[in-house]
Design a protein around this motif. Sequence first.
Motif, short mmCIF file in Angstrom:
data_model
loop_
_atom_site.label_atom_id
_atom_site.label_comp_id
_atom_site.label_asym_id
_atom_site.label_seq_id
_atom_site.Cartn_x
_atom_site.Cartn_y
_atom_site.Cartn_z
N ARG A 1 36.29 37.29 40.21
CA ARG A 1 36.88 38.40 39.56
C ARG A 1 36.61 38.25 37.95
O ARG A 1 36.04 39.37 37.46
N TYR A 2 36.25 37.35 37.56
CA TYR A 2 36.01 37.13 36.15
C TYR A 2 34.14 37.47 35.84
O TYR A 2 34.10 38.19 35.01
N LYS A 3 33.56 37.08 36.62
CA LYS A 3 32.17 37.18 36.49
C LYS A 3 31.86 38.78 36.86
O LYS A 3 30.95 39.33 36.19
N ARG A 4 32.65 39.34 37.83
CA ARG A 4 32.45 40.77 37.74
C ARG A 4 32.83 41.54 36.38
O ARG A 4 32.12 42.57 36.37
N SER A 5 33.87 41.18 36.13
CA SER A 5 34.15 41.73 34.76
C SER A 5 33.62 41.51 33.58
O SER A 5 33.29 42.27 32.57
N CYS A 6 32.56 40.59 33.68
CA CYS A 6 31.36 40.17 32.67
C CYS A 6 30.28 40.87 32.94
O CYS A 6 29.20 40.68 32.44
N GLY A 7 30.27 41.60 34.16
CA GLY A 7 28.92 42.52 34.26
C GLY A 7 28.02 41.86 35.35
O GLY A 7 26.93 42.52 35.35
N TYR A 8 28.40 40.98 35.93
CA TYR A 8 27.60 40.36 36.97
C TYR A 8 27.70 41.29 38.22
O TYR A 8 28.90 41.74 38.76
N ILE B 1 49.82 42.36 40.07
CA ILE B 1 50.78 42.72 39.11
C ILE B 1 49.97 43.39 37.93
O ILE B 1 50.49 44.42 37.33
N THR B 2 48.63 42.87 37.37
CA THR B 2 48.07 43.45 36.57
C THR B 2 47.24 44.94 36.85
O THR B 2 47.23 45.76 36.10
N GLU B 3 46.92 45.02 38.11
CA GLU B 3 46.39 46.18 38.78
C GLU B 3 47.62 47.41 38.79
O GLU B 3 47.42 48.40 38.08
N GLU B 4 49.01 46.70 38.93
CA GLU B 4 49.99 47.82 38.98
C GLU B 4 50.30 48.25 37.54
O GLU B 4 50.54 49.24 37.21
N LEU B 5 50.18 47.27 36.39
CA LEU B 5 50.75 47.57 35.21
C LEU B 5 49.56 48.28 34.40
O LEU B 5 49.73 49.02 33.67
N TRP B 6 48.44 48.05 34.89
CA TRP B 6 47.25 48.95 34.30
C TRP B 6 47.44 50.30 34.56
O TRP B 6 47.06 51.12 33.66
N GLN B 7 48.07 50.61 35.83
CA GLN B 7 48.17 52.03 36.14
C GLN B 7 49.39 52.66 35.30
O GLN B 7 49.52 53.63 35.10
N ALA B 8 50.24 51.87 35.38
CA ALA B 8 51.71 52.12 34.67
C ALA B 8 51.44 52.60 33.31
O ALA B 8 52.16 53.50 32.77
N ILE B 9 50.39 51.91 32.65
CA ILE B 9 50.05 52.34 31.13
C ILE B 9 49.37 53.32 30.99
O ILE B 9 48.73 53.64 29.89
N THR C 1 41.56 53.99 36.59
CA THR C 1 40.65 52.97 37.15
C THR C 1 41.24 51.79 37.34
O THR C 1 42.35 51.37 37.11
N LEU C 2 40.70 50.75 38.34
CA LEU C 2 40.89 49.51 38.76
C LEU C 2 40.74 48.68 37.52
O LEU C 2 39.63 48.39 36.94
N ILE C 3 41.76 47.88 37.16
CA ILE C 3 41.44 46.67 36.15
C ILE C 3 40.36 45.74 36.75
O ILE C 3 39.72 45.31 35.81
N SER C 4 40.33 45.77 37.88
CA SER C 4 39.23 44.72 38.62
C SER C 4 37.90 45.24 38.16
O SER C 4 36.91 44.57 38.32
N ALA C 5 37.90 46.38 37.98
CA ALA C 5 36.41 47.00 37.50
C ALA C 5 36.20 47.21 36.16
O ALA C 5 35.11 47.59 35.80
#
Length: 810
Positions: free
Chosen positions: A63-70, A718-726, A730-734
């Motif tokens: 998940r970390y590497k995806r968010s770093c552009g890999y 929890i982070t996907e849910e809160l990301w939408q709540a604010i 988009t997906l936080i994982s993307a």
Amino acid sequence: MRYDFSTIEKKWQSFWLKNNSFSSGESTDKPKYYVLDMFPYPSGSGLHVGHLEGYTATDIVARYKRSCGYNVLHPMGWDAFGLPAEQFAIKTGTHPKNTTEKNIGSFRETLQAMGFSYEWSREINTTNPDYFRWTQWIFIKLYEMGLAYLSEVDINWCEELKTVLANEEVEEKVKEGYTVIRKPLRQWVLKITAYAERLLEDLDELDWPENVKQMQRNWIGRSEGMEIDFELRCHNRKLRVYTTRPDTLFGATFLVISPEHPLALKLASAQQLVAVTQYIKEARLKSELERTGLQKDKTGVFTGSYAINPATGDPLPVWISDFVLTSYGTGAIMSVPGHDSRDWEFAKKFGLPIIEVIKSPSGVEESAFEGKESVSVNSSNAEITIDGLHFSEAFQVMAHWLESKGLGERKVTYKLRDWIFSRQRYWGEPIPVKHYEDGSIRTESTLPLRLPEVEAYQPSETGESPLATMHDWLYGEDEFGSFRRETNTMPQWAGSCWYYLRFIDPENNTQLIDPEKEKYWMNVDLYIGGAEHAVLHLLYARFWHKVLFDLGVVSTREPFKKLFNQGMILGEDNEKMSKSRGNVIPADQVLRDYGADAVRLYEMFLGPLEQVKPWNTNGIEGISRFLGKVWRLVYPNSENPDQKDTATVLDESPLHELLQRRMHKAIKKVTEDTDHLKFNTAISEMMVFVNDLHKSGCRQKNAIENLLLLLAPYAPHITEELWQAIGHTTLISAEPFPVFDPALAEDPVVTIAVQVNGKLRGTFAAPAKSPDESLVDMAKHLDSVIKFIEGKTIVKEIVIKDKLVNFSVK
């Protein structure tokens, strides 16, 4: 809105799976990152919390590497052939395929409940004919290259399981209470020894734990020495021995051969024949583990024959002992009891001479001296002397003399033995070979060769697998004549030798792997699994990969660039989890009670990933409280039943400088720790950051967004849910991972502690990254320090940048 982890986690797991959210796709525009778990054997007992540790670690990285552009490849599959399913079939009559499919379903459900971002569309199963057709194809290539051959060999036979065990498997099975003996059997063998040198050389290029590389070096066991011929008295023939210490030849006082040596019975005198025959018979019943253990009592029998020491001319008795193995060297050794502890114990037990030929600090009567740092003594004759020479020079002089006399030659030898590849069981890949009536062997022309349906899974008492009873499958005729199929199957290790390649191209029906896809994805960038696979799986996979490299199938010499061994998670009693101890903590149980995000965080927070640590249920409750704090940053009234709770409207104004610096320090720490797999300290930093946000009453969107982005690889639900709540759609994982500003991640002013002789005597503030000389000068002028150094001599000044000044005074 209370934090209902069960509902939220199921929601996002369903969404990710339905939308194939973690697909790596076919594009090669991005840099790639291939992160892989050692895929599991789907046992009936299911997954416990210890199994989840490595899988959680790889998922954080993915998940970390995806968010770093890999472009990340993070697959999962099943190493599903093997003895447990067959043993269950023998007891119950249930087909191993049915048992395996049921177990896989249970494993898959648990892994999906953990929120792991596996690319499930690439899922593989080693028992699927579409998969094992290529395992069979690799075997055929090994056969065509002369690397697979039939041989009558002494094998490790497990009496209870009625199958062959690889040398590497024996110790584990003996510990489990199985009986393992040696017996001759016709077997398929893979010539891994042909790759011994390359397997050694390429280890140096790998980013692997040094202990794992050393275990492989020791298992391969390269040694440089000599083969020396000893004239046998009264037999008109020579006995060739292998030694790594030709410099000790003058100290050889007896020879020892293995019980399987072809001369063992021939050298037995009439008086010793009965004793020799009985000893050989008893030795055959022992496993190599029993024979070679350092603590075992030394046994042996005198043959009645003598050989001549070529350096001294003295007669040397020839003994037989089971600590000598035919598979290493020549199956015969020269024994120098003065300088080998095993030989010394043998000599003491049987009253054989002990001679000092390497200068020893206290002689050799009480113990052997094995050091190479001393010099040779008592080592000369009319033609040669090596007295006074150190090992390397003495070796060369003695080797040259023996070669010039035609008495020996230099040799490189390996402890590594060829891989016994046959298994006398049903539940394995059929070996694609046909034996014809004229004695010829041909490989199957059509793959896959599938397993037939059988009624009984019990191996025969003769050692043949259940396949030997399936006449319709077993016998056939083609243009070359009548044939009988091979009844042995492949070992469980076969399917796991190349599975990392199939993940890259799982649907390919025309070739093992597409060359362009292989070039893009290989090597595996990070491979995480247990250290127990250091020799078995990892060595076999490296061997097969090198064969595939020679065939042009792969473009890299090694499969796994970086290897990381996670430490074991113990039960709450500090013991290894096992059914017999009753301390197993099922994964499903903690997932039900605490949720996936809490389990993921707790597994990583227990301690450094590589260390052994015990599970503590009280600890996971603390993690649950932390997640509640994260939730309340967005839903501040979630704990108050009297108020309707909706997501707070966050302040979008710029952060004030102190909070901005605190945020960038957190981003820097979490980024660096995640990069180095220091997940426990990354989580600790996020916990402190969350506390700081609560203390400051922070409702600023930028700070909370960055916290959620940092936490997302660790606690994705929890982070996907809160990301939408604010307010995000988009997906936080993307989303991209936060990037810290180096200037803001450093404190402009730091507090320096001052010690005198190791005791704290004061502190002062200084600009960050001040020169050492300035820090020392400021420390000397601190009022609380002056009285401890005044009138004394400063012996040493120690400065730790931005942290400490210490004066050593007298």
